[in-house]
Design a protein around this motif. Structure first.
Motif, PDB file in Angstrom:
ATOM      1  N   THR A 114       2.237 -67.551  36.114  1.00 21.70           N
ATOM      2  CA  THR A 114       1.260 -66.675  36.769  1.00 21.70           C
ATOM      3  C   THR A 114       0.039 -66.394  35.893  1.00 21.70           C
ATOM      4  OG1 THR A 114       3.172 -65.639  37.792  1.00 21.70           O
ATOM      5  CG2 THR A 114       1.053 -64.609  38.197  1.00 21.70           C
ATOM      6  N   ASP A 145       1.467 -71.291  44.874  1.00 20.04           N
ATOM      7  CA  ASP A 145       2.610 -70.965  44.029  1.00 20.04           C
ATOM      8  C   ASP A 145       3.910 -71.439  44.668  1.00 20.04           C
ATOM      9  OD1 ASP A 145       3.977 -69.971  41.896  1.00 20.04           O
ATOM     10  OD2 ASP A 145       3.981 -67.891  42.589  1.00 20.04           O
ATOM     11  N   GLU A 146       4.857 -71.831  43.843  1.00 20.99           N
ATOM     12  CA  GLU A 146       6.201 -72.210  44.289  1.00 20.99           C
ATOM     13  C   GLU A 146       6.155 -73.226  45.406  1.00 20.99           C
ATOM     14  OE1 GLU A 146       8.614 -71.304  42.623  1.00 20.99           O
ATOM     15  OE2 GLU A 146       8.076 -69.414  41.656  1.00 20.99           O
ATOM     16  N   GLY A 203      10.274 -66.210  42.655  1.00 24.77           N
ATOM     17  CA  GLY A 203       9.184 -65.463  42.062  1.00 24.77           C
ATOM     18  C   GLY A 203       9.357 -64.016  41.666  1.00 24.77           C
TER      19      GLY A 203
END
Ligand code: ADP
Ligand code: MG
Length: 750
Positions: free
Chosen positions: A305, A437-438, A613
Motif C-alpha cells: 500500500t 489492488d489484489e 487486505g
C-alpha cells in the motif's frame, strides 16, 4: 466444398445431436475439430498370429469370424457377445460385455482386426472386450496391411477426452476422412523460418501424426509442435497488445524527489529495501510518456500500500489524478482511511466512492472526513478538484455489467446523459494513474480494455495533447506470486516489481492443524489472548446452516450465524463477539469493522469477506473452521490478516475432512511461511488452471501443460519477440494475422 472454416453441421456425417455436443465443447468449425487432440494413445500396433497371443498382454489379431452370438449371464443378466475368430495359426474365443449391437455389424465370415487384453476363465483363454474393426475386401486383397489403413486397431490409436459422451471411436470415424481430405492442403500459419529454426513438424504432418501417429516419437513431436503453436499465439497476442500500448501516450509525472522524501520521512517506519526498489521502478515508469503497465507482487503484509501511495502522491503532485480500486468495499474503506491519513500533510483531496450506498466522503485539507453527495463527488472528479478517487473495481472497470448498470441509473438521476458517456461511469479531468489492488486474476484483455476505456471511444479522460488522447499509467498489485512461465506468457505484457521481504520485526505466524479434541484448549487460549488486548478472527465457510452449494446442503460445514450464537452465548459469554458476512448492509459492515479495530468487538466471526487486505495490527489469532473448504492461496490470505505487528500471532486450522489430499494441503500451509513457496506447492497440487483462473480463458489442455514448461516458454517467447521486431504489424504474415484474430476470438485472456 469443405474448407477449414466450414461449420461442422455442414459435414454430412455429423447429425444434429452430435453438432450440439460438439458445440458444447467449443468445436464449431472443421478447423476446431482438427485441433481437438487426443490426450493419450492405445498401442494396438502389436499385430500377432493367434497362436502367439500371451495371457494378460494387450495384442492385436486379425482373422475370420467363425461364430458369433449374444447371450446373457445367468446371474447378472448382463449381455454377452461371444465369438470365435480364426487365422492361419489358430483360433481364439472373443468376449464382449454389454455390446449386443455388435452382432448387427459383425457377421460370420467377416474378416476383422481385434485388439485387447488376453484373459483366462474356466473355458480357457479369450480376448476380453477388444476394440474391433472390420476389414474391407479391398484392404484384405492388398495383403500387406499398411498400418494407416486401419483406424481403431492395428496401430497407435488416439484416445480423446470423452467429454459430452462423445466416444473416441466416433471422433476417429469423423476425423480420419477429414484429415485425409485436408492432407497437405492446409497452409501453416507459423513462419517457415521458425519451423526450421525450432525443428518443428510442419502443420500437415503434425495434424496427421497427432491423431494417427506412426510412432510414439512422432506423436510426441506433433504434440510439441502444437504446444509451441499454442504458446506462440498466446505470446503473440500478449506482446502485440503491449506494442499497441507502447505506441500510446501517457502523461508523464516526473519524479518529485522533494515530496517523496517528505513522505517517507512522515512514515512511522522505514521502508524495506524491496519497497524502495519497487517504488523506484514504478516512479521511473511514471516519469515516461509511455503508459506504464506494471504488476507489483508482494506477499500479504509486505507493505504494497505505501508503495502505491507514493506512486499516487507523485502523480498528483504532477498535476494529475489517480484512482485506486480494490475488490471489496471493506477494503476500499480501509484504503480510504489509511491513504487519506498518510497524505494528510500533503494537501491532497481523497474521495471514496462505493457501489451499494450513496454515502460518499471527501477529505480535504482538514484532517477529517466529510460526506458529500454523489453528484457533487462526480462533479469534483470531473473538474479535477478530487485528486485521488478510491472505489471498488467492479464500479469503475468496464467489465462488470451488474454494478455498472446500477451506476448508470444513478447517473441518470443526477441529470447525466448516459448516452453521451456511453457505458462509462466516472469521468476524470486528467487521470494519470490507475492502481488496482489484489487483482491476480486480471487478464490482458481487461487490462487493455481498462486503458482504452479511459480514452478512445468513451473519452473517459478529456485530457489530450498533440499525441492524441492520453491514457493513464496502470499499476496492479497482488499477493499471489506469478510463476515465471506465466509471467512470460499470459502476463507477458506486464513489467514486474517484487517485494520479497516482510517488514522487519515481524514474527513467524504459528500455524497449527488442531485436532477436534483440542478445541476447548484453543478456546481457552483465545480467552487469554483477548485478556492481553488482542483480537481474534473466526472464519467459517458459509453464512447459514441450510445454505446450499451446487444444489446440496452443506450440512457438515460450520456457519457464521450458528457459530456466532454458540461463541457469544456459550463459549465466550463475557467477551465481545461480533459477526460479519457479505449479506450485511455495507453500513453495518463498516461499523463492525470499526468496532473490531477499536476493540469494541474482540472476537469477529466472519465469512471469507475478510479474506483480502484487511489490516488490524492488534489481531493475533486467526481460527479457521472447515479449513478444507478453502484453497491454499485463500488460507494464506486469511493467515495474512494476523501477524501485522510485533506480537506473536497464531493461525489455527480446523477440519473434519479425513482426506489425505486435504491434510497434504493444510500441512503445506503449516510448513510454508511465504506465499511464494506456497504458490509453488499450490501450482503442483492444483495446476495453473485453478489458481490463476486460466481455465476459464478456454486455453486448450496442451497449452495448459506447456504453460508449466519453462524452456519451451522461453523458446517461444524468443521467437515471437524476433518476429515482432522484424515485422510488428505482421504485414508479411497474413495467415498469422488471420489466425491471431481467430485465436483472440476464442481465448478470453481475462
Ligand atoms: P499488503 O502488501 O498485504 O497490502 P499492507 O500494505 O497492508 O500490506 O501493509 C501491512 C502493514 O505493514 C500495514 O500496517 C503497514 O502500515 C505496515 N508496513 C508497511 N511497510 C512497512 C515497513 N517498511 N515497516 C513496518 N511496517 C510496514
Ligand atoms: Mg494490500
Amino acid at each position: 466444398m469443405i474448407t477449414l472454416s466450414t461449420s461442422i453441421d455442414k459435414i454430412p456425417k455429423i447429425g444434429p445431436v452430435y453438432v450440439k455436443k460438439l458445440h458444447k465443447m467449443g468445436i464449431k468449425t472443421v478447423q476446431d475439430i482438427l485441433y481437438h487432440f487426443p490426450h493419450r494413445y492405445d498401442d494396438f500396433s502389436n499385430l500377432v498370429p493367434i497362436s502367439k497371443v500371451k495371457l494378460n498382454q494387450t495384442c492385436c489379431i486379425q482373422g475370420k469370424i467363425l461364430e458369433i452370438k449374444n447371450s446373457r449371464t445367468w446371474k447378472k443378466r448382463m449381455a454377452i457377445t461371444q465369438a470365435i475368430v480364426e487365422d492361419k495359426t489358430g483360433a481364439i474365443r472373443i468376449v464382449w460385455f454389454n455390446q449386443p449391437y455388435l452382432t448387427k455389424s459383425l457377421k460370420i465370415g467377416d474378416n476383422v482386426c481385434l485388439a485387447g487384453k488376453v484373459a483366462l476363465d474356466k473355458q480357457g483363454a479369450y480376448l476380453s472386450n477388444p476394440a474391433y474393426e472390420k476389414l474391407s475386401p479391398k484392404e484384405l486383397s492388398s495383403r500387406s496391411l499398411a498400418p494407416y489403413n486401419l483406424t481403431h486397431v492395428g496401430r497407435l490409436v488416439p484416445v480423446y477426452p470423452e467429454t459430452e459422451k462423445l466416444s473416441s471411436r466416433w471422433l476417429r470415424y469423423i476425423l480420419k476422412p477429414l484429415l485425409l481430405e485436408f492432407r497437405n492442403k492446409i497452409a501453416d500459419p507459423l513462419p517457415e523460418k521458425i519451423i526450421k529454426q525450432e525443428n518443428l513438424l510442419p502443420l500437415n504432418n503434425a495434424l496427421w501424426q497427432i491423431h494417427f501417429p506412426d510412432s510414439m516419437a512422432l506423436a510426441k513431436k506433433a504434440q510439441n509442435r502444437f504446444a509451441f503453436e499454442e504458446l506462440f499465439f498466446i505470446e503473440l497476442a500478449v506482446l502485440k497488445e503491449r506494442l499497441k500500448l507502447n505506441q500510446k501516450a501517457a502523461a508523464a509525472a516526473p519524479m518529485n524527489i522533494k515530496v517523496l522524501k517528505k513522505f517517507t520521512k512522515s512514515l512511522p517506519f522505514k521502508l524495506t529495501d524491496d519497497q524502495k526498489k519497487s517504488a523506484w521502478q514504478i516512479l521511473k515508469d511514471l516519469g515516461k510518456s509511455m503508459p506504464m503497465n506494471r504488476l507489483l507482487e508482494g506477499d500479504v503484509g509486505s507493505g504494497k500500500t505505501v508503495v502505491a501511495v507514493m506512486a499516487a502522491l507523485n502523480t498528483v503532485k504532477a498535476g494529475l489524478q489517480a484512482t485506486i480500486m480494490a475488490p471489496t468495499e471493506i477494503l476500499t474503506k480501509q484504503h480510504f482511511k489509511e491513504i487519506s491519513h498518510l497524505l494528510y500533510p500533503f494537501k491532497i483531496s481523497v474521495a471514496l466512492l462505493t457501489g451499494k450506498e450513496d454515502k460518499l466522503a471527501s477529505k480535504k485539507l482538514k484532517n477529517e472526513t466529510i460526506e458529500i453527495s454523489r453528484k457533487k463527488l462526480l462533479e469534483n472528479v470531473k473538474n479535477g478538484k478530487i485528486d485521488i478517487l478510491i472505489g471498488t473495481h467492479a464500479l469503475i472497470s468496464p467489465s462488470s455489467s451488474r454494478v455498472s448498470s446500477f451506476f448508470y441509473k444513478d447517473l441518470e438521476e443526477f441529470g447525466f446523459k448516459p448516452k453521451k458517456i456511453k457505458k462509462n461511469r466516472v469521468k476524470f479531468k486528467n487521470l494519470g494513474l490507475v492502481i488496482i489492488d489484489e487483482q491476480h486474476r486480471f487478464g490482458i484483455e481487461q487490462r487493455a480494455r481498462l486503458c482504452e476505456s479511459y480514452s478512445e471511444d468513451t473519452k473517459f479522460s478529456d485530457y489530450e495533447n498533440s499525441k492524441g488522447v492520453l491514457i493513464p499509467h496502470l499499476l496492479s498489485m497482488t499477493a499471489t506470486p506469478i510463476p515465471r512461465t506465466l509471467a512470460l506468457t499470459i502476463y507477458g505484457d506486464l513489467d514486474l516489481s517484487l517485494i520479497n521481504e516482510l517488514p522487519k520485526g515481524r514474527k513467524k505466524i504459528i500455524t497449527e492443524i488442531v485436532a477436534p479434541a483440542d478445541r476447548q484448549k484453543t478456546y481457552n487460549f483465545i480467552k487469554k489472548e483477548v485478556k492481553k488486548g488482542r483480537r481474534v478472527f473466526v472464519v467459517c465457510p458459509r453464512i447459514e446452516k441450510n445454505e446450499k452449494k451446487d444444489g446440496l446442503p452443506w450440512t457438515d460445514v460450520k456457519a457464521v450465524k450458528e457459530e456466532y450464537e454458540k461463541l457469544s452465548k456459550k463459549i465466550f459469554p463475557n467477551l465481545k463477539v461480533g459477526m460479519l458476512h457479505g449479506k450485511l448492509k455495507s453500513k453495518e459492515k463498516e461499523k463492525i469493522m470499526r468496532d473490531f479495530k477499536i476493540g469494541k468487538i474482540e472476537i469477529l466471526v466472519s465469512t471469507s469477506v475478510i479474506e483480502v487486505g484487511i489490516d488490524i495490527p492488534e489481531a493475533t489469532v486467526m481460527m479457521i473452521e472447515g479449513a478444507d473448504r478453502f484453497g491454499l492461496a485463500q488460507l494464506h490470505q486469511f493467515r495474512g490478516r494476523v501477524g501485522r505487528s510485533k506480537h506473536q500471532s497464531y493461525c489455527f486450522l480446523f477440519t473434519d475432512s479425513p482426506s489425505k489430499k486435504t491434510r497434504q494441503r493444510l500441512k503445506a500451509l503449516v510448513k510454508c511461511e511465504s506465499g511464494f513457496d506456497l504458490s509453488e506447492q499450490d501450482l503442483k497440487i492444483r495446476g495453473p488452471g485453478e489458481i490463476y483462473g486460466v481455465r476459464q480463458w478456454g486455453i486448450p489442455d496442451l497449452a495448459m501443460d506447456a504453460l508449466k514448461n519453462l524452456p519451451l516458454v522461453e523458446k517461444t517467447r524468443e521467437s515471437v519477440k524476433q518476429l515482432l521486431e522484424q515485422d510488428p504489424e505482421l504485414k508479411k504474415f497474413p495467415l498469422l494475422r488471420e489466425r491471431l484474430k481467430g485465436f483472440r476470438a476464442k481465448i478470453h485472456l481475462e
